[in-house]
Design a protein around this motif. Sequence first.
Motif, mmCIF file in Angstrom:
data_model
loop_
_atom_site.group_PDB
_atom_site.id
_atom_site.type_symbol
_atom_site.label_atom_id
_atom_site.label_comp_id
_atom_site.label_asym_id
_atom_site.label_seq_id
_atom_site.Cartn_x
_atom_site.Cartn_y
_atom_site.Cartn_z
ATOM 1 N N ASP A 44 0.836 -1.208 0.000
ATOM 2 C CA ASP A 44 0.000 0.000 0.000
ATOM 3 C C ASP A 44 0.865 1.250 0.000
ATOM 4 O O ASP A 44 0.574 2.224 -0.706
ATOM 5 N N ARG A 45 1.931 1.237 0.794
ATOM 6 C CA ARG A 45 2.839 2.390 0.854
ATOM 7 C C ARG A 45 3.512 2.624 -0.500
ATOM 8 O O ARG A 45 3.635 3.761 -0.957
ATOM 9 N N TYR A 55 9.693 2.338 0.979
ATOM 10 C CA TYR A 55 10.129 1.114 1.666
ATOM 11 C C TYR A 55 11.058 1.481 2.826
ATOM 12 O O TYR A 55 10.909 0.962 3.936
ATOM 13 N N THR A 56 12.013 2.352 2.579
ATOM 14 C CA THR A 56 12.956 2.758 3.623
ATOM 15 C C THR A 56 12.228 3.379 4.806
ATOM 16 O O THR A 56 12.526 3.061 5.968
ATOM 17 N N ARG A 57 11.279 4.248 4.537
ATOM 18 C CA ARG A 57 10.546 4.900 5.630
ATOM 19 C C ARG A 57 9.753 3.869 6.445
ATOM 20 O O ARG A 57 9.742 3.929 7.675
ATOM 21 N N TYR A 58 9.119 2.946 5.765
ATOM 22 C CA TYR A 58 8.352 1.926 6.483
ATOM 23 C C TYR A 58 9.280 1.091 7.362
ATOM 24 O O TYR A 58 8.956 0.791 8.513
ATOM 25 N N ARG A 83 10.430 -1.221 11.763
ATOM 26 C CA ARG A 83 11.522 -2.187 11.945
ATOM 27 C C ARG A 83 11.200 -3.515 11.259
ATOM 28 O O ARG A 83 11.582 -4.592 11.738
ATOM 29 N N ALA A 84 10.481 -3.430 10.192
ATOM 30 C CA ALA A 84 10.046 -4.646 9.500
ATOM 31 C C ALA A 84 10.015 -4.412 8.001
ATOM 32 O O ALA A 84 9.613 -3.354 7.530
ATOM 33 N N GLY A 85 10.458 -5.425 7.284
ATOM 34 C CA GLY A 85 10.447 -5.382 5.828
ATOM 35 C C GLY A 85 10.743 -6.783 5.341
ATOM 36 O O GLY A 85 10.190 -7.761 5.853
ATOM 37 N N MET A 86 11.649 -6.899 4.384
ATOM 38 C CA MET A 86 11.999 -8.215 3.855
ATOM 39 C C MET A 86 12.595 -9.120 4.926
ATOM 40 O O MET A 86 12.530 -10.347 4.813
ATOM 41 N N LEU A 95 17.223 -4.707 -11.395
ATOM 42 C CA LEU A 95 16.983 -3.387 -10.821
ATOM 43 C C LEU A 95 16.120 -3.493 -9.574
ATOM 44 O O LEU A 95 16.393 -2.837 -8.556
ATOM 45 N N MET A 96 15.093 -4.330 -9.625
ATOM 46 C CA MET A 96 14.246 -4.509 -8.454
ATOM 47 C C MET A 96 15.059 -5.032 -7.272
ATOM 48 O O MET A 96 14.930 -4.539 -6.146
ATOM 49 N N GLU A 97 15.897 -6.019 -7.523
ATOM 50 C CA GLU A 97 16.746 -6.568 -6.464
ATOM 51 C C GLU A 97 17.654 -5.492 -5.886
ATOM 52 O O GLU A 97 17.810 -5.369 -4.662
ATOM 53 N N GLN A 98 18.258 -4.693 -6.757
ATOM 54 C CA GLN A 98 19.156 -3.631 -6.302
ATOM 55 C C GLN A 98 18.417 -2.594 -5.468
ATOM 56 O O GLN A 98 18.908 -2.155 -4.421
ATOM 57 N N LEU A 99 17.238 -2.206 -5.910
ATOM 58 C CA LEU A 99 16.493 -1.169 -5.198
ATOM 59 C C LEU A 99 16.007 -1.651 -3.835
ATOM 60 O O LEU A 99 16.065 -0.905 -2.852
ATOM 61 N N PHE A 100 15.523 -2.891 -3.762
ATOM 62 C CA PHE A 100 15.123 -3.436 -2.465
ATOM 63 C C PHE A 100 16.324 -3.489 -1.516
ATOM 64 O O PHE A 100 16.215 -3.158 -0.333
ATOM 65 N N THR A 101 17.473 -3.907 -2.051
ATOM 66 C CA THR A 101 18.674 -4.021 -1.228
ATOM 67 C C THR A 101 19.119 -2.653 -0.724
ATOM 68 O O THR A 101 19.441 -2.483 0.464
ATOM 69 N N GLN A 102 19.147 -1.682 -1.618
ATOM 70 C CA GLN A 102 19.537 -0.324 -1.216
ATOM 71 C C GLN A 102 18.560 0.255 -0.200
ATOM 72 O O GLN A 102 18.966 0.819 0.829
ATOM 73 N N ALA A 103 17.272 0.141 -0.491
ATOM 74 C CA ALA A 103 16.253 0.719 0.384
ATOM 75 C C ALA A 103 16.307 0.095 1.770
ATOM 76 O O ALA A 103 16.192 0.789 2.787
ATOM 77 N N HIS A 104 16.499 -1.209 1.823
ATOM 78 C CA HIS A 104 16.603 -1.896 3.113
ATOM 79 C C HIS A 104 17.885 -1.487 3.824
ATOM 80 O O HIS A 104 17.899 -1.286 5.047
#
Length: 199
Positions: free
Chosen positions: A70-71, A93-96, A101-104, A148-157
């Motif tokens: 949703d975010r 993702y980073t803000r959430y 304190r939860a994500g992947m 790119l998706m993998e990179q962005l999730f990794t960076q954001a986390h």
Amino acid sequence: MGGKYHHGDLRGELVRVSLDLIAEQGFAGFSVAQVAKRAKVSPGAPYRHFPTRESLLAEVAAHIACQLADRVASAAAEHNDPADALAAAAGAYTRYLIERRAGMNVIYANGLQGPQYAELHDQTRRLTDQFLMLCLTVAPDPLTALELMEQLFTQAHGYGTFHLDGVFVKHGYSVDLVVRKSTEAARMAITGRTAGGGR
């Protein structure tokens, strides 16, 4: 005992308490005993709704994936430019992660990969599909979009984790600044992947 038990939705209350517990103490602080204590029920009460620790955690993780989806959708919808929308999604993702304190780390926790956790898998697919569709709008080919998706999730986390671990706090960074830096890093990654033909 007492507390929320008499509200008639102990199952929902256990999930809510679990989310709050993780937000306050991190994933390492999660346990069924702590959840029961916070919900003001007996240590055995959660097991009437969730037979194992993993079954409770799977429902919690499904809520996290849903909230993140949703975010991401909300952040992306604020931008007309596809690259800006994708970068904003990474920042969301980073803000959430910082807030909850939860994500992947929770979504892909050990023990949650079984077919019995269909709702978690559905919500995780919804989250990753949203990201992938955004990546496909800017990437030159599907393989680049996946990378790119993998990179962005990794960076954001990573940005969120650095803040939670106190690394950015020592530099005096606010949450808003960390999110902005994450979004900017995502924008640079997007440009690099697309301008260079994927590599």
